[in-house]
Design a protein around this motif. Structure first.
Motif, mmCIF file in Angstrom:
data_model
loop_
_atom_site.group_PDB
_atom_site.id
_atom_site.type_symbol
_atom_site.label_atom_id
_atom_site.label_comp_id
_atom_site.label_asym_id
_atom_site.label_seq_id
_atom_site.Cartn_x
_atom_site.Cartn_y
_atom_site.Cartn_z
ATOM 1 N N THR A 55 0.856 -1.178 0.000
ATOM 2 C CA THR A 55 0.000 0.000 0.000
ATOM 3 C C THR A 55 0.901 1.240 0.000
ATOM 4 O OG1 THR A 55 -0.088 0.148 2.407
ATOM 5 C CG2 THR A 55 -1.806 -1.189 1.321
ATOM 6 N N VAL A 56 0.312 2.356 -0.399
ATOM 7 C CA VAL A 56 1.063 3.610 -0.399
ATOM 8 C C VAL A 56 1.573 3.919 1.005
ATOM 9 C CG1 VAL A 56 0.898 6.108 -0.792
ATOM 10 C CG2 VAL A 56 -0.143 4.524 -2.414
ATOM 11 N N SER A 57 0.747 3.671 2.018
ATOM 12 C CA SER A 57 1.179 3.986 3.387
ATOM 13 C C SER A 57 2.360 3.112 3.824
ATOM 14 C CB SER A 57 0.018 3.869 4.370
ATOM 15 O OG SER A 57 -0.505 2.560 4.386
ATOM 16 N N HIS A 58 2.362 1.836 3.453
ATOM 17 C CA HIS A 58 3.494 0.968 3.803
ATOM 18 C C HIS A 58 4.758 1.390 3.057
ATOM 19 C CE1 HIS A 58 0.491 -2.021 5.389
ATOM 20 N NE2 HIS A 58 1.371 -1.918 6.363
ATOM 21 N N LEU A 59 4.597 1.778 1.801
ATOM 22 C CA LEU A 59 5.736 2.270 1.045
ATOM 23 C C LEU A 59 6.304 3.524 1.709
ATOM 24 C CD1 LEU A 59 7.516 2.139 -1.560
ATOM 25 C CD2 LEU A 59 5.824 3.668 -2.588
ATOM 26 N N GLY A 60 5.415 4.424 2.123
ATOM 27 C CA GLY A 60 5.846 5.642 2.802
ATOM 28 C C GLY A 60 6.618 5.351 4.074
ATOM 29 N N GLU A 61 6.174 4.345 4.828
ATOM 30 C CA GLU A 61 6.883 3.957 6.057
ATOM 31 C C GLU A 61 8.292 3.453 5.738
ATOM 32 O OE1 GLU A 61 4.472 1.065 8.078
ATOM 33 O OE2 GLU A 61 2.797 2.468 8.294
ATOM 34 N N LYS A 62 8.401 2.655 4.697
ATOM 35 C CA LYS A 62 9.713 2.089 4.339
ATOM 36 C C LYS A 62 10.678 3.162 3.855
ATOM 37 C CE LYS A 62 8.388 -2.639 3.271
ATOM 38 N NZ LYS A 62 9.403 -3.419 3.955
ATOM 39 N N ARG A 87 -7.015 0.983 -6.202
ATOM 40 C CA ARG A 87 -7.733 1.205 -4.945
ATOM 41 C C ARG A 87 -8.388 -0.104 -4.504
ATOM 42 N NH1 ARG A 87 -7.809 6.219 -3.289
ATOM 43 N NH2 ARG A 87 -7.358 7.876 -4.781
ATOM 44 N N LYS A 88 -8.294 -0.381 -3.208
ATOM 45 C CA LYS A 88 -8.920 -1.591 -2.663
ATOM 46 C C LYS A 88 -10.429 -1.449 -2.748
ATOM 47 C CE LYS A 88 -7.089 -4.329 0.299
ATOM 48 N NZ LYS A 88 -6.465 -5.088 1.318
ATOM 49 N N LYS A 89 -11.106 -2.498 -3.141
ATOM 50 C CA LYS A 89 -12.570 -2.459 -3.241
ATOM 51 C C LYS A 89 -13.208 -2.320 -1.871
ATOM 52 C CE LYS A 89 -12.793 -4.867 -7.583
ATOM 53 N NZ LYS A 89 -12.980 -6.078 -8.302
ATOM 54 N N GLU A 90 -12.608 -2.963 -0.862
ATOM 55 C CA GLU A 90 -13.172 -2.941 0.499
ATOM 56 C C GLU A 90 -13.050 -1.554 1.137
ATOM 57 O OE1 GLU A 90 -10.048 -5.226 0.323
ATOM 58 O OE2 GLU A 90 -11.429 -6.112 -1.121
ATOM 59 N N ASP A 91 -11.996 -0.827 0.775
ATOM 60 C CA ASP A 91 -11.755 0.505 1.343
ATOM 61 C C ASP A 91 -11.002 1.327 0.305
ATOM 62 O OD1 ASP A 91 -11.072 2.772 2.764
ATOM 63 O OD2 ASP A 91 -10.366 1.676 4.533
ATOM 64 N N GLU A 92 -11.717 2.169 -0.410
ATOM 65 C CA GLU A 92 -11.128 2.917 -1.522
ATOM 66 C C GLU A 92 -10.099 3.954 -1.095
ATOM 67 O OE1 GLU A 92 -13.914 4.389 -4.349
ATOM 68 O OE2 GLU A 92 -14.616 2.377 -4.843
ATOM 69 N N ARG A 93 -9.972 4.185 0.206
ATOM 70 C CA ARG A 93 -8.930 5.094 0.686
ATOM 71 C C ARG A 93 -7.554 4.446 0.592
ATOM 72 N NH1 ARG A 93 -11.273 5.939 6.511
ATOM 73 N NH2 ARG A 93 -11.497 3.738 6.091
ATOM 74 N N ILE A 94 -7.537 3.127 0.527
ATOM 75 C CA ILE A 94 -6.276 2.380 0.484
ATOM 76 C C ILE A 94 -5.896 2.107 -0.967
ATOM 77 C CG2 ILE A 94 -5.114 0.234 1.128
ATOM 78 C CD1 ILE A 94 -6.996 0.138 3.577
ATOM 79 N N VAL A 95 -4.698 2.528 -1.330
ATOM 80 C CA VAL A 95 -4.183 2.328 -2.687
ATOM 81 C C VAL A 95 -3.024 1.337 -2.626
ATOM 82 C CG1 VAL A 95 -3.128 3.434 -4.690
ATOM 83 C CG2 VAL A 95 -4.863 4.660 -3.363
ATOM 84 N N GLU A 96 -3.137 0.293 -3.440
ATOM 85 C CA GLU A 96 -2.072 -0.701 -3.529
ATOM 86 C C GLU A 96 -1.254 -0.457 -4.791
ATOM 87 O OE1 GLU A 96 -3.771 -4.642 -1.398
ATOM 88 O OE2 GLU A 96 -4.781 -4.096 -3.257
ATOM 89 N N LEU A 97 0.011 -0.795 -4.709
ATOM 90 C CA LEU A 97 0.948 -0.550 -5.806
ATOM 91 C C LEU A 97 1.455 -1.876 -6.354
ATOM 92 C CD1 LEU A 97 2.936 2.172 -3.889
ATOM 93 C CD2 LEU A 97 1.182 2.562 -5.635
ATOM 94 N N PHE A 98 1.348 -2.015 -7.668
ATOM 95 C CA PHE A 98 1.781 -3.249 -8.318
ATOM 96 C C PHE A 98 2.695 -2.928 -9.488
ATOM 97 C CE2 PHE A 98 -2.246 -4.224 -6.313
ATOM 98 C CZ PHE A 98 -1.965 -5.423 -5.659
ATOM 99 N N LEU A 99 3.720 -3.727 -9.642
ATOM 100 C CA LEU A 99 4.608 -3.586 -10.791
ATOM 101 C C LEU A 99 3.897 -4.064 -12.046
ATOM 102 C CD1 LEU A 99 7.808 -5.107 -9.174
ATOM 103 C CD2 LEU A 99 7.510 -2.713 -9.839
ATOM 104 N N THR A 100 4.090 -3.348 -13.132
ATOM 105 C CA THR A 100 3.635 -3.820 -14.433
ATOM 106 C C THR A 100 4.722 -4.741 -14.983
ATOM 107 O OG1 THR A 100 4.714 -2.007 -15.577
ATOM 108 C CG2 THR A 100 2.413 -1.641 -14.863
ATOM 109 N N GLU A 101 4.464 -5.341 -16.132
ATOM 110 C CA GLU A 101 5.505 -6.170 -16.762
ATOM 111 C C GLU A 101 6.738 -5.324 -17.053
ATOM 112 O OE1 GLU A 101 5.959 -9.499 -17.215
ATOM 113 O OE2 GLU A 101 4.193 -9.516 -15.908
ATOM 114 N N ASN A 102 6.537 -4.088 -17.539
ATOM 115 C CA ASN A 102 7.672 -3.198 -17.793
ATOM 116 C C ASN A 102 8.440 -2.917 -16.509
ATOM 117 O OD1 ASN A 102 7.164 -3.005 -20.504
ATOM 118 N ND2 ASN A 102 6.092 -1.047 -20.371
ATOM 119 N N GLY A 103 7.720 -2.722 -15.413
ATOM 120 C CA GLY A 103 8.355 -2.473 -14.122
ATOM 121 C C GLY A 103 9.152 -3.670 -13.634
ATOM 122 N N LYS A 104 8.601 -4.853 -13.847
ATOM 123 C CA LYS A 104 9.309 -6.077 -13.460
ATOM 124 C C LYS A 104 10.555 -6.263 -14.316
ATOM 125 C CE LYS A 104 5.142 -8.403 -11.870
ATOM 126 N NZ LYS A 104 4.118 -9.416 -12.184
#
Length: 144
Positions: A55-62, A87-104
């Motif tokens: 999540t963006v918040s976990h990334l910020g902590e790191k 954005r998480k469906k359960e809580d749209e305030r939470i944003v998750e970050l995923f690598l694309t194929e280009n990112g990988k």
């Protein structure tokens, strides 16, 4: 008025750390330009290469960065096609970050960067490890 050496620039720990940070970041610049990354973007990518789906918040902590600093950085990485923000469906305030194929795929291109940087600074790896341990302890002490 009392004269004190404590205000001399060469007595400050902050100044050599500032200069070192600036110089090291400068050494990274040409290496990262080949990948179309800035140094802060590289930090984000390294964290996601280690742990995709944060999540963006976990990334910020790191990275010790707030969401106001991260948001434009993440938008640029998304525009470059390296990550997707979902954005998480359960809580749209939470944003998750995923690598694309280009990112990988970018990870493979970045693998040589640490070694290239090490060649430029002419310091023994053992000395760097000790220095990093000292810096990590200082950060831990400050963040208490």
């Amino acid at each position: 008025m009392e004269h004190s050496d404590s205000l001399k620039l060469n007595e400050q720990i902050c100044f050599p750390l500032y200069v070192l940070s600036k110089e090291i970041t400068g050494l990274y610049r040409p290496l990262l330009e080949e990948l179309d990354l800035t140094y802060p973007q590289y930090l984000v990518m390294m964290v996601l290469w280690e742990e995709d789906g944060l999540t963006v918040s976990h990334l910020g902590e790191k990275l010790f960065l707030d969401s106001g600093t991260l948001t434009p950085l993440l938008k640029r990485l998304e525009n470059k096609g390296f990550i997707s923000r979902i954005r998480k469906k359960e809580d749209e305030r939470i944003v998750e970050l995923f690598l694309t194929e280009n990112g990988k795929n970018l990870r493979q291109q970045a693998c040589g960067i640490p070694e290239k940087l090490l060649e430029q600074i002419h310091v023994q790896i053992e000395d760097l490890k000790k220095f990093k341990e000292t810096l990590s302890q200082l950060i831990k002490n400050i963040k208490k």
